[in-house]
Design an enzyme around this catalytic site. Structure first.
Site, mmCIF file in Angstrom:
data_model
loop_
_atom_site.group_PDB
_atom_site.id
_atom_site.type_symbol
_atom_site.label_atom_id
_atom_site.label_comp_id
_atom_site.label_asym_id
_atom_site.label_seq_id
_atom_site.Cartn_x
_atom_site.Cartn_y
_atom_site.Cartn_z
ATOM 1 C CE LYS A 71 -8.799 -34.965 20.672
ATOM 2 N NZ LYS A 71 -8.446 -35.051 19.344
ATOM 3 C CG ASP A 75 -5.252 -34.150 19.552
ATOM 4 O OD1 ASP A 75 -5.950 -33.131 19.436
ATOM 5 O OD2 ASP A 75 -5.525 -35.226 18.985
ATOM 6 C CD GLU A 94 -0.647 -36.824 18.566
ATOM 7 O OE1 GLU A 94 -0.739 -38.071 18.539
ATOM 8 O OE2 GLU A 94 -1.603 -36.081 18.287
ATOM 9 C CB SER A 107 -5.890 -46.027 27.017
ATOM 10 O OG SER A 107 -6.279 -44.708 26.840
ATOM 11 N N GLY A 146 -8.109 -38.426 21.102
ATOM 12 C CA GLY A 146 -6.722 -38.084 21.414
ATOM 13 C C GLY A 146 -5.938 -39.148 22.175
ATOM 14 C CB SER A 147 -6.041 -42.864 22.375
ATOM 15 O OG SER A 147 -5.684 -43.331 21.085
HETATM 16 N N1 LIG Z 1 -3.317 -47.344 25.052
HETATM 17 C C1 LIG Z 1 -2.610 -47.442 23.943
HETATM 18 N N2 LIG Z 1 -1.754 -48.480 23.764
HETATM 19 C C2 LIG Z 1 -1.022 -48.574 22.646
HETATM 20 N N3 LIG Z 1 -1.082 -47.712 21.599
HETATM 21 C C3 LIG Z 1 -1.914 -46.664 21.713
HETATM 22 C C4 LIG Z 1 -2.712 -46.482 22.874
HETATM 23 N N4 LIG Z 1 -3.437 -45.367 22.690
HETATM 24 C C5 LIG Z 1 -3.101 -44.889 21.466
HETATM 25 N N5 LIG Z 1 -2.202 -45.658 20.871
HETATM 26 C C6 LIG Z 1 -1.602 -45.426 19.533
HETATM 27 O O1 LIG Z 1 -2.273 -44.342 18.919
HETATM 28 C C7 LIG Z 1 -2.963 -44.764 17.720
HETATM 29 C C8 LIG Z 1 -4.318 -44.067 17.609
HETATM 30 O O2 LIG Z 1 -4.093 -42.721 17.295
HETATM 31 P P1 LIG Z 1 -5.028 -41.890 16.341
HETATM 32 O O3 LIG Z 1 -5.219 -42.586 15.053
HETATM 33 O O4 LIG Z 1 -4.445 -40.523 16.318
HETATM 34 O O5 LIG Z 1 -6.448 -41.877 17.089
HETATM 35 P P2 LIG Z 1 -6.886 -41.099 18.429
HETATM 36 O O6 LIG Z 1 -5.738 -40.239 18.844
HETATM 37 O O7 LIG Z 1 -8.076 -40.305 18.021
HETATM 38 O O8 LIG Z 1 -7.255 -42.132 19.433
HETATM 39 C C9 LIG Z 1 -3.098 -46.266 17.868
HETATM 40 O O9 LIG Z 1 -3.160 -46.870 16.598
HETATM 41 C C10 LIG Z 1 -1.810 -46.625 18.607
HETATM 42 O O10 LIG Z 1 -0.720 -46.686 17.732
HETATM 43 C C1 LIG Z 2 -7.605 -33.934 12.817
HETATM 44 C C2 LIG Z 2 -6.840 -33.283 13.954
HETATM 45 O O1 LIG Z 2 -7.213 -31.905 14.005
HETATM 46 C C3 LIG Z 2 -7.202 -33.903 15.293
HETATM 47 C C4 LIG Z 2 -6.942 -35.377 15.394
HETATM 48 O O2 LIG Z 2 -7.363 -35.890 16.649
HETATM 49 P P1 LIG Z 2 -7.520 -37.441 16.892
HETATM 50 O O3 LIG Z 2 -6.207 -38.092 16.643
HETATM 51 O O4 LIG Z 2 -8.576 -37.958 15.959
HETATM 52 O O5 LIG Z 2 -7.939 -37.586 18.338
HETATM 53 C C5 LIG Z 2 -5.358 -33.397 13.670
HETATM 54 C C6 LIG Z 2 -4.491 -32.494 14.525
HETATM 55 O O6 LIG Z 2 -4.936 -31.402 14.911
HETATM 56 O O7 LIG Z 2 -3.347 -32.882 14.774
HETATM 57 MG MG LIG Z 3 -4.604 -38.968 17.611
#
Ligand SMILES: Nc1ncnc2c1ncn2[C@@H]1O[C@H](COP(=O)(O)OP(=O)(O)O)[C@@H](O)[C@H]1O
Ligand SMILES: C[C@@](O)(CCOP(=O)(O)O)CC(=O)O
Ligand SMILES: [Mg+2]
Length: 428
Positions: A14, A207, A196, A138, A147-148
């Site tokens: 997202k 997300d 999450e 991914s 939002g991974s």
């Molecule tokens: N494809 C994937 N394989 C394994 N773990 C993943 C994958 N995508 C996300 N994650 C998990 O989600 C974490 C990242 O989440 P976050 O810090 O919220 O960043 P964002 O959501 O912005 O990408 C990674 O450290 C891992 O634990």
């Molecule tokens: C900072 C926040 O607003 C978004 C976090 O998104 P991401 O994990 O950075 O993709 C936290 C949330 O809404 O849960």
């Molecule tokens: Mg995240």
């Protein structure tokens, strides 16, 4: 219901356009699904039936657990009912998962394994077949604000919900409308929220809502005991957005905790910042309900992007590399830039002005390349959670763990199993 193996679940990343961080404090935020997605392959190998395994090559992590070591006793099973997520992570389950996670020392691996086990034990009973392997890939950058973590949690909740018999096989095909809603979506969304929580402690839920339902939403968390309000924005006006990844790693958990400390230490001044963010999200929402933006509306939206970024800077979640991106975009006058997601690195979005000349983009790309930043144009508002179950031999051949581990690029993933390439995908 018989579960057919192998199968794949998928969910999008997202872009938060307005309201990251303030969303955690019950303020409205606007986000849209992204065309980049996570894919989770589930296979069954009868010769390895004592174990449940995960293969997460994107974060260089593999692990397996004996099925008999999983704390299924913490879940009270009522076969007539689907499990309801608790308000907070269940302390007994958290405690019993501890020993299974204790050997993992990387926080990236820990969060992924924690979410995996929590959702597995909550949604699949003891009767879960052994010999299952969960391989995740991914096309999203990981830990970059797109939002991974939520797309991963949605893939897991959907897969375990399907295996546990709580989620029927999806039936809606590719061409039907986006931002879909169904009982299954609600179930997947609520449980992905628990995933999450395992990964970053105090999520708003925006997300996982977008990754489950797709499309674009205005979202507002209403506190712990009330359901969040999610308003689908069906006709997002066309907006030219440039996404730029600083490639500076960061963890959402750390940034959300930093803002929480600031809000505790400076309650009065941060309340004004959060109020201002709320006002921006509401004004932007009213403007974005229009099917197209006239010149005046475009100008206002650009200013709101600028103000929202400034407010995020004051919460301490920017980064010198995000500021560099903003600086170059400002110098070349191509549009307004804000960080997106948790910040601290990760990605920035730039809302582009009309009629920027190609040579200006060339100049910008050179600057970005020199810093190792990667820019891409994003398509917003795509499909939510989906499942691929196929009897087609040419597709089944691709659904192997080895294949998932060996994908070398985003394009290879998309061409082999992608939602935009393979006809058999269905959405909940
Ligand atoms: N494809 C994937 N394989 C394994 N773990 C993943 C994958 N995508 C996300 N994650 C998990 O989600 C974490 C990242 O989440 P976050 O810090 O919220 O960043 P964002 O959501 O912005 O990408 C990674 O450290 C891992 O634990
Ligand atoms: C900072 C926040 O607003 C978004 C976090 O998104 P991401 O994990 O950075 O993709 C936290 C949330 O809404 O849960
Ligand atoms: Mg995240």
């Amino acid at each position: 219901m018989t579960v057919q193996f192998p199968f794949v679940t998928s969910a999008p990343g997202k872009v938060i356009i307005f309201g990251e961080h303030s969303a955690v404090y019950n303020r409205p935020a606007i986000a849209a699904a992204l065309s980049l997605r996570t894919y989770l392959l589930v296979t069954k190998n009868d010769s390895d039936s004592e174990y449940i395994s995960l293969e997460f090559p994107d974060i260089n992590f593999r692990c397996r657990w004996k099925k008999t070591d999983l704390p299924f006793h913490t879940v009270s099973v009522n076969d007539a009912q689907h499990p309801q997520p608790p308000e907070e992570l269940d302390p007994e389950m958290v405690n019993d998962l501890g020993p299974l996670l204790s050997a993992i020392d990387s926080p990236l691996h820990y969060g992924a394994a924690y979410a995996f086990l929590y959702l597995l034990v909550s949604l699949c009973s003891r009767s879960v077949p052994g010999g299952l392997t969960f391989a995740m890939r991914s096309t999203l950058p990981i830990g970059a604000g797109l939002g991974s973590s939520a797309s991963m949690s949605v893939c897991l909740a959907a897969a375990f919900g399907y295996i546990g018999g709580h989620v029927k096989e999806a039936t809606v095909c590719r061409d039907s409308k986006i931002a879909h809603d169904s009982e299954e979506c609600t179930f997947i969304d609520q449980w992905a929220f628990m995933g999450e929580k395992c990964i970053h402690g105090n999520p708003s839920g925006i997300d996982n809502a977008v990754a489950t339902h797709g499309g674009a939403v205005m979202f507002q968390r209403m506190g712990n005991s009330l359901p969040s309000v999610r308003t689908a924005m069906r006709n997002l006006p066309p907006m030219k957005l440039l996404l730029t990844n600083t490639k500076t790693p960061r963890r959402t958990a750390t940034l959300v905790a930093g803002v929480s400390k600031l809000v505790t230490d400076y309650p009065k001044s941060t309340a004004h910042i959060l109020d201002a963010m709320e006002a921006i999200a509401r004004e932007a929402y009213n403007m974005m309900l229009r099917p197209f933006l006239d010149e005046e509306a475009k100008r206002k939206l650009l200013k709101m992007i600028r103000i929202n970024h400034g407010l995020l800077v004051s919460l301490g979640v920017s980064h010198p590399n995000l500021e560099r991106i903003k600086l170059y975009c400002d110098e070349l006058s191509i549009g307004e830039t804000k960080l997106t997601g948790a910040g601290g690195g990760g990605c920035a979005i730039t809302l582009l002005r009309d009629n920027v000349k190609p040579e200006v983009f060339e100049k910008l790309n050179k600057e970005f390349a020199a810093h190792g930043f990667e820019s891409f144009r994003a398509t917003l508002g795509g499909k939510g959670a989906g499942i691929l179950i196929s009897n087609d031999e040419t597709i089944l051949e691709r659904l192997t763990v080895e294949n998932f581990i060996n994908f070398r690029s985003r394009d290879e993933i998309e061409e082999s199993v992608g939602c935009s390439e393979v006809e058999d995908w269905r959405y909940w």
